[in-house]
Scaffold this active site. Structure first.
Site, PDB file in Angstrom:
ATOM      1  N   ARG A 108      23.864  -5.188  12.629  1.00 53.21           N
ATOM      2  CA  ARG A 108      24.234  -4.867  14.024  1.00 53.21           C
ATOM      3  C   ARG A 108      25.637  -5.423  14.219  1.00 53.21           C
ATOM      4  O   ARG A 108      25.846  -6.636  14.099  1.00 53.21           O
ATOM      5  CB  ARG A 108      23.263  -5.485  15.024  1.00 53.21           C
ATOM      6  CG  ARG A 108      23.780  -5.358  16.455  1.00 53.21           C
ATOM      7  CD  ARG A 108      22.739  -5.665  17.493  1.00 53.21           C
ATOM      8  NE  ARG A 108      21.762  -4.608  17.586  1.00 53.21           N
ATOM      9  CZ  ARG A 108      20.906  -4.466  18.609  1.00 53.21           C
ATOM     10  NH1 ARG A 108      20.916  -5.325  19.605  1.00 53.21           N
ATOM     11  NH2 ARG A 108      20.036  -3.477  18.635  1.00 53.21           N
ATOM     12  N   HIS A 135      23.385   4.205  17.723  1.00 53.86           N
ATOM     13  CA  HIS A 135      22.158   3.406  17.602  1.00 53.86           C
ATOM     14  C   HIS A 135      21.082   4.340  17.031  1.00 53.86           C
ATOM     15  O   HIS A 135      20.114   4.704  17.697  1.00 53.86           O
ATOM     16  CB  HIS A 135      21.763   2.873  18.978  1.00 53.86           C
ATOM     17  CG  HIS A 135      20.789   1.722  18.927  1.00 53.86           C
ATOM     18  ND1 HIS A 135      20.306   1.194  17.757  1.00 53.86           N
ATOM     19  CD2 HIS A 135      20.206   0.990  19.928  1.00 53.86           C
ATOM     20  CE1 HIS A 135      19.479   0.204  18.015  1.00 53.86           C
ATOM     21  NE2 HIS A 135      19.400   0.053  19.315  1.00 53.86           N
ATOM     22  N   GLN A 138      17.167   3.546  16.959  1.00 60.88           N
ATOM     23  CA  GLN A 138      16.578   3.643  18.299  1.00 60.88           C
ATOM     24  C   GLN A 138      16.214   5.101  18.620  1.00 60.88           C
ATOM     25  O   GLN A 138      15.091   5.402  19.048  1.00 60.88           O
ATOM     26  CB  GLN A 138      17.588   3.115  19.338  1.00 60.88           C
ATOM     27  CG  GLN A 138      17.134   3.277  20.771  1.00 60.88           C
ATOM     28  CD  GLN A 138      16.032   2.308  21.141  1.00 60.88           C
ATOM     29  OE1 GLN A 138      16.172   1.115  20.961  1.00 60.88           O
ATOM     30  NE2 GLN A 138      14.925   2.809  21.649  1.00 60.88           N
ATOM     31  N   ASP A 227      20.180   4.240  29.872  1.00 61.55           N
ATOM     32  CA  ASP A 227      20.527   2.940  29.279  1.00 61.55           C
ATOM     33  C   ASP A 227      21.465   2.238  30.256  1.00 61.55           C
ATOM     34  O   ASP A 227      21.934   2.833  31.239  1.00 61.55           O
ATOM     35  CB  ASP A 227      21.213   3.171  27.913  1.00 61.55           C
ATOM     36  CG  ASP A 227      21.482   1.892  27.135  1.00 61.55           C
ATOM     37  OD1 ASP A 227      20.919   0.832  27.499  1.00 61.55           O
ATOM     38  OD2 ASP A 227      22.262   1.945  26.167  1.00 61.55           O
ATOM     39  N   CYS A 267      15.878   2.359  26.231  1.00 60.14           N
ATOM     40  CA  CYS A 267      15.848   1.582  24.979  1.00 60.14           C
ATOM     41  C   CYS A 267      15.676   0.091  25.236  1.00 60.14           C
ATOM     42  O   CYS A 267      15.198  -0.634  24.368  1.00 60.14           O
ATOM     43  CB  CYS A 267      17.117   1.838  24.184  1.00 60.14           C
ATOM     44  SG  CYS A 267      18.622   1.347  25.043  1.00 60.14           S
ATOM     45  N   ARG A 293       9.101   1.335  17.526  1.00 66.70           N
ATOM     46  CA  ARG A 293      10.230   1.110  16.618  1.00 66.70           C
ATOM     47  C   ARG A 293       9.758   0.524  15.287  1.00 66.70           C
ATOM     48  O   ARG A 293      10.340   0.800  14.247  1.00 66.70           O
ATOM     49  CB  ARG A 293      11.268   0.220  17.292  1.00 66.70           C
ATOM     50  CG  ARG A 293      11.861   0.963  18.494  1.00 66.70           C
ATOM     51  CD  ARG A 293      13.161   0.432  18.928  1.00 66.70           C
ATOM     52  NE  ARG A 293      14.119   0.347  17.851  1.00 66.70           N
ATOM     53  CZ  ARG A 293      15.205  -0.424  17.903  1.00 66.70           C
ATOM     54  NH1 ARG A 293      15.433  -1.140  18.961  1.00 66.70           N
ATOM     55  NH2 ARG A 293      16.050  -0.451  16.889  1.00 66.70           N
TER      56      ARG A 293
HETATM   57  N1  NVA Z   1      24.016   0.498  24.894  1.00 65.45           N
HETATM   58  C1  NVA Z   1      23.403  -0.786  24.710  1.00 65.45           C
HETATM   59  C2  NVA Z   1      22.195  -0.676  23.868  1.00 65.45           C
HETATM   60  C3  NVA Z   1      21.421  -1.955  23.678  1.00 65.45           C
HETATM   61  C4  NVA Z   1      20.221  -1.796  22.803  1.00 65.45           C
HETATM   62  C5  NVA Z   1      24.408  -1.741  24.105  1.00 65.45           C
HETATM   63  O1  NVA Z   1      25.118  -1.359  23.180  1.00 65.45           O
HETATM   64  O2  NVA Z   1      24.503  -2.858  24.581  1.00 65.45           O
HETATM   65  N1   CP Z   2      16.827  -1.423  22.119  1.00 66.80           N
HETATM   66  C1   CP Z   2      17.293  -2.406  21.327  1.00 66.80           C
HETATM   67  O1   CP Z   2      17.950  -2.175  20.307  1.00 66.80           O
HETATM   68  O2   CP Z   2      16.976  -3.649  21.762  1.00 66.80           O
HETATM   69  P1   CP Z   2      17.582  -5.003  21.217  1.00 66.80           P
HETATM   70  O3   CP Z   2      19.041  -5.031  21.614  1.00 66.80           O
HETATM   71  O4   CP Z   2      16.802  -6.077  21.900  1.00 66.80           O
HETATM   72  O5   CP Z   2      17.454  -5.048  19.730  1.00 66.80           O
END
Ligand code: NVA
Ligand code: CP
Length: 309
Positions: A108, A135, A138, A227, A267, A293
């Protein structure tokens, strides 16, 4: 080697294979406890290393459980514990070491360039666990959830998105082409999806329609996704952006125009883009969405190691 980095780079038939495998695996686990192994433990002896440069709850836990249920194990690293985090070791050397110690690497990251560098230097599969632009794990899991709840192929459903044009939406757009479904998006004019991605959609006969009014997007929709307006490390004027999204908050008013059986996915984590009432309503399927997931990520791990049945 099979990486899992962006949905648009993975053949549609392989994405479908992952979902099909996850469906079979989920149904076979009905009586099994969280840490009990899947039959034959197909990833026995395998190590998944996961590294998070940004916060995570769901992705971290679900990948951990996924590899455990398949018979392998996971090690979670923080970049600040490694030399790479202090920039005192190049990504190329770090990647070489990961490849000799582990079987899979999930990252990540806040940088697309880092994903590219890891991909170039790793000789084990790389999984994107969220990047600024996508992502994919997801969204593949969300397709699984949608088909599970609606009991139909996603290609027969109308999908909507109300919210920011962020990483999660990018993957949803890519999925709409790969799985051939209608996708209606509502967002403010200033926060529309990137032109290059929409050009890719058009070139590939995608069915993506963009509106600036949430009511247009929700019409005839079977599934609504959303989101946060402000993503992690979003480098914007936050109060300005939040103001621009004021009319895009998912509330009872917007849902008055929705089909009775519309379901809502998010998500998570959530922000202010949906009211508590809607988030906690029967339409909202966010908890099963989060749990699914694990199942889909197991099939992603198997796909990466060429072990899909
Ligand atoms: N769009 C959000 C998704 C978190 C799972 C982010 O990137 O923070
Ligand atoms: N939806 C998701 O990826 O959650 P986290 O950021 O908690 O991993």
């Amino acid at each position: 080697m099979k990486h899992f980095i962006n949905l648009k780079d993975i053949p549609a038939k392989n994405l479908r294979k992952i979902i099909t495998d996850a469906k079979k695996r989920k149904s076979l686990r009905k009586k099994l406890g969280t840490l009990e192994l899947d039959k034959h433990a197909p990833l026995k002896g395998k190590l998944l290393i996961q590294m998070f440069e940004k916060s995570s709850l769901r992705t971290r836990l679900s990948f951990y459980l996924a590899i455990k249920q398949l018979g392998g194990t996971a090690l979670t690293l923080r970049p600040d514990e490694l030399h790479i985090g202090k920039r005192s070791e190049p990504i190329s050397d770090t990647a070489k070491i990961l490849g000799t110690y582990a079987d899979l690497f999930m990252l990540r990251t806040d940088s697309e360039k880092k994903l590219e560098l890891f991909k170039k230097n790793l000789d084990i599969p790389l999984i994107n666990g969220l990047s600024p632009n996508s992502h994919p794990a997801q969204i593949l899991s969300d397709i699984f959830t949608i088909e599970e709840i609606k009991k139909k192929s996603i290609s027969k459903l109308n999908i909507s998105w109300i919210g920011d044009s962020n990483n999660v939406l990018n993957s949803l757009i890519e999925a709409s082409v790969k799985f051939s479904f209608n996708l209606k998006i509502a967002c403010p004019k200033e926060f529309m999806p990137k032109k290059k991605l929409i050009e890719w959609v058009r070139k590939n006969d995608g069915k993506v329609y963009i509106f600036n009014n949430p009511l247009d997007a929700i019409k005839n929709s079977d599934v609504l996704l959303t989101d946060k307006v402000i993503s992690m490390n979003d480098k914007v004027n936050k109060s300005y952006k939040i103001k621009k999204f004021k009319n895009f908050k998912i509330n009872d008013q917007i849902l008055k125009n929705a089909k009775k059986d519309l379901i809502i996915l998010h998500c998570l984590p959530r922000g202010d883009e949906i009211t508590d009432k809607v988030f906690n309503s029967v339409r909202s399927k966010v908890w099963i969405q989060a749990l699914n997931r694990v199942h889909v990520q197991k099939s992603i791990l198997l796909y990466c190691l060429d072990k899909l049945r």
